[in-house]
Design an enzyme around this catalytic site. Sequence first.
Site, PDB file in Angstrom:
ATOM      1  N   SER A 273      41.337  45.596  36.483  1.00  0.00           N
ATOM      2  CA  SER A 273      41.509  45.818  37.907  1.00  0.00           C
ATOM      3  C   SER A 273      41.452  44.509  38.657  1.00  0.00           C
ATOM      4  CB  SER A 273      40.440  46.756  38.434  1.00  0.00           C
ATOM      5  OG  SER A 273      40.869  48.067  38.267  1.00  0.00           O
TER       6      SER A 273
ATOM      7  N   HIS B 131      38.466  48.216  45.358  1.00  0.00           N
ATOM      8  CA  HIS B 131      37.394  48.879  44.611  1.00  0.00           C
ATOM      9  C   HIS B 131      36.537  47.893  43.819  1.00  0.00           C
ATOM     10  CE1 HIS B 131      40.075  49.246  40.925  1.00  0.00           C
ATOM     11  NE2 HIS B 131      38.914  49.140  40.320  1.00  0.00           N
TER      12      HIS B 131
ATOM     13  N   ASP C 292      44.879  48.996  47.422  1.00  0.00           N
ATOM     14  CA  ASP C 292      43.629  48.637  46.751  1.00  0.00           C
ATOM     15  C   ASP C 292      43.479  47.113  46.612  1.00  0.00           C
ATOM     16  OD1 ASP C 292      41.313  48.640  45.295  1.00  0.00           O
ATOM     17  OD2 ASP C 292      41.974  50.132  43.834  1.00  0.00           O
TER      18      ASP C 292
HETATM   19  N1  ARG Z   1      40.599  54.220  38.261  1.00  0.00           N
HETATM   20  C1  ARG Z   1      40.550  52.841  38.664  1.00  0.00           C
HETATM   21  C2  ARG Z   1      39.600  52.063  37.738  1.00  0.00           C
HETATM   22  O1  ARG Z   1      39.202  52.560  36.744  1.00  0.00           O
HETATM   23  C3  ARG Z   1      40.196  52.704  40.099  1.00  0.00           C
HETATM   24  C4  ARG Z   1      38.824  53.119  40.410  1.00  0.00           C
HETATM   25  C5  ARG Z   1      38.482  53.091  41.850  1.00  0.00           C
HETATM   26  N2  ARG Z   1      37.333  53.920  42.029  1.00  0.00           N
HETATM   27  C6  ARG Z   1      37.406  55.190  42.420  1.00  0.00           C
HETATM   28  N3  ARG Z   1      36.409  55.980  42.186  1.00  0.00           N
HETATM   29  N4  ARG Z   1      38.454  55.639  43.052  1.00  0.00           N
HETATM   30  O2  ARG Z   1      38.779  51.286  38.094  1.00  0.00           O
HETATM   31  N1  ASP Z   2      40.830  50.833  37.411  1.00  0.00           N
HETATM   32  C1  ASP Z   2      40.530  50.058  36.230  1.00  0.00           C
HETATM   33  C2  ASP Z   2      39.664  48.853  36.563  1.00  0.00           C
HETATM   34  O1  ASP Z   2      38.833  48.913  37.447  1.00  0.00           O
HETATM   35  C3  ASP Z   2      41.754  49.674  35.516  1.00  0.00           C
HETATM   36  C4  ASP Z   2      42.130  50.710  34.500  1.00  0.00           C
HETATM   37  O2  ASP Z   2      41.219  51.290  33.878  1.00  0.00           O
HETATM   38  O3  ASP Z   2      43.315  50.887  34.291  1.00  0.00           O
HETATM   39  O4  ASP Z   2      39.628  47.882  35.859  1.00  0.00           O
END
Ligand code: ARG
Ligand code: ASP
Length: 723
Positions: free
Chosen positions: A658, A92, A228
């Site tokens: 991330s 991502h 990921d």
């Molecule tokens: N939640 C994770 C973060 O904040 C992964 C995001 C990946 N993007 C998504 N829309 N699934 O970045």
């Molecule tokens: N998914 C998040 C990132 O892109 C990590 C998180 O917020 O825990 O950095």
Amino acid sequence: MRKITLCFLAFILIALPGFADEGMWIPMLLKKYNIEDMQKAGFKLTAEDIYDINQASLKDAVVGLGREGSPFQHFCTGEIVSDEGLMITNHHCAFGMIQAHSSLEHNYLRDGFWANSKKEELTNPGTTASILVRMEDVTEKINAALNSNMSEEERAKKIKEVSRKLEAEAVKGTNLQANIKPYFNGNQYFMSVFKIYRDVRLVGAPNSAIGKFGGDTDNWTWPRHTGDFSVLRIYAGPDNEPAAVSPNNVPYKPAKFFKVSARGVKEGDFTMVFGYPGTTNEYLTSYAIDQIASVEDPHKIKIRTAKLDVINAAMESDELLRIKYAAKAANVANAWKKWQGEIKGLERFSTADNKRILERNFNQWAQANGKTEYIGLVDRYKNLYDARQEYILAAAYATEAGLRGAEVIELARNIKQILEVYDQANDKEIFKQRVKEYIQSFYKDYDVATDERILVEMLKLYNNEDLDNQWIPEVVRLSPKYAKGNAYERYAADLFKKSIFAHEDRLLAFVNNLNDKTIKKIEKDPIYMMMEGIQNLFMEKIRPELGRIEREINSLNRLWMAGLMEMQPDKIFYPDANSTLRIAYGKVAGYKALDAVYYTPYTTLKGIMEKDNPNIYDYDVPQKLRELYKNRDFGPYTQDGEVPVCFIATNHTTGGNSGSPVLDAEGNLIGLNFDRAWEGVMSDMQYSPEICRNIAVDIRYVLFIIDKYAGAKHLIEEMEIIH
Ligand code: ARG
Ligand code: ASP
């Protein structure tokens, strides 16, 4: 009952010197504050192994990913895993790059991408890779230029001025870049000095069915099965120094790279995350928490829900639309979902109530000890947050529903900004060419019909009863001529019919004919006028007052933070995340999510097969993976006979983390951080060791996919893997 628990909690808050697992620590201060605790938790190395300015240390293998123009605002973290600058980060994190290289002919999102040789690696101009050279505490130098009579504005100006000077001095005569940031709400300042590489290439990425498996359905949740990860490479000039993207560049030779451990870890084992957490707000007051949970987040969620309904329907309907909107949808959905989890978590943990107890204790302490500067401090927040409420709401609509609502508005805004420098352009033809390129790249991922539908929804929301009339720009309100039936649809259709921004050919023609006279015509364009109306209201009526209120809040926050530290002299505080390099450490651990629900810390390939459903886009497992599973063709990447996929731990992380390396007790790479578990996403405002979990993809799954699924064995050979 509740009262008793709260008092008890407050007692803990005050009495204990920090929490185990909580915290994002400053690498240069580990030796002073954390290393003993880390070693007690099982860490086998020294503080110098992590951060050392005289010899290579782990920090040299950690990369902050940024963008040209804002290289210090790291959007993700990466780690170097070979002596040829091979770097791993999340899928991502590289999603924008993969998407930008994708078309119907080369659909890397759907099919994955693997360069067979270095020649095939794809450049991504604009992406930066920062490596921290050193850090320095500059608090005293900054404080020396400040005094208590300064207004907040004078103070901010002075800090900026001194910072720019210190930064320039620190890197004079080098190709390094320095950046000073405030810590502990402006009570301390640290400078980070970076070497910033500017040629970052895409080496490989699995298809989305693996890299984004579970999609937005599983996002922010555990159990998780997302692969990921993606593979990049840093390039340098022939002298190994930073250079602009060029065919003459060569793979970067790092001072340090991570060894990869295929041995795995088990529940209870030490882990740490080394990366660039973006923003947390652990020291907010109850007033802020209440406002975020009851006003700010709910409205932003409502607006994004409307946007996502339109985008998701479009993506479901057409393969090309799926490509065009994949990255945009992911962006909108990510924070949208997080806010919902955050509200739940804050409520469940009574965060605002806990803060109120802390505030009461603080008041009592200040009074009992005659701390005049802190007496009454908490009450001063109330008026400010009361005043902020109306403005924060107006701002949410102006940005989420307005300037970042329908994309044509954003297009008009960007074109306006570009045209502002038309006069200064020496070569008008080159200028026009650039503008046309921008327009074409915008239209590559744009669908007029979808955007028109978004505009309809945004207009409806903007005009709903939540917002006082003065915050609804004239141009957004319906004129009486649309009074009956499908009014917003007709209004939007009219705008789209008339505006050049909704017609690529007309917009390009406008640019072709650009001169001192024709440039004025754009001001009559109805979408341009709508953009201006929203922007003017925002810039003139909303932002200045909101800014003023927030500056006052910030100055209270500085005092509040200083007071908290004074009140709890034995507690070791960590500063909120601010996009600088940090260490979080903890252990691999499951958690009790809900009544009768306990989650274990590992998922496996078996779980992917359990989720497999060809009819659901997010769970459609690729045939090749099904076959590898059926034949149990796992290579050496197993634990107890299964391929591990993801695991959770108690490391305190946030957005920006991330892609961060998740390391074992010896500093070997065991996984990549990529998310957090649903019940604990309020950790940006309150961390709970019982329930807050970071989610990592197990490095063995990464190796399995590269080796067995993608067949990119040469990359496996490039790494140093400990079996
Ligand atoms: N939640 C994770 C973060 O904040 C992964 C995001 C990946 N993007 C998504 N829309 N699934 O970045
Ligand atoms: N998914 C998040 C990132 O892109 C990590 C998180 O917020 O825990 O950095």
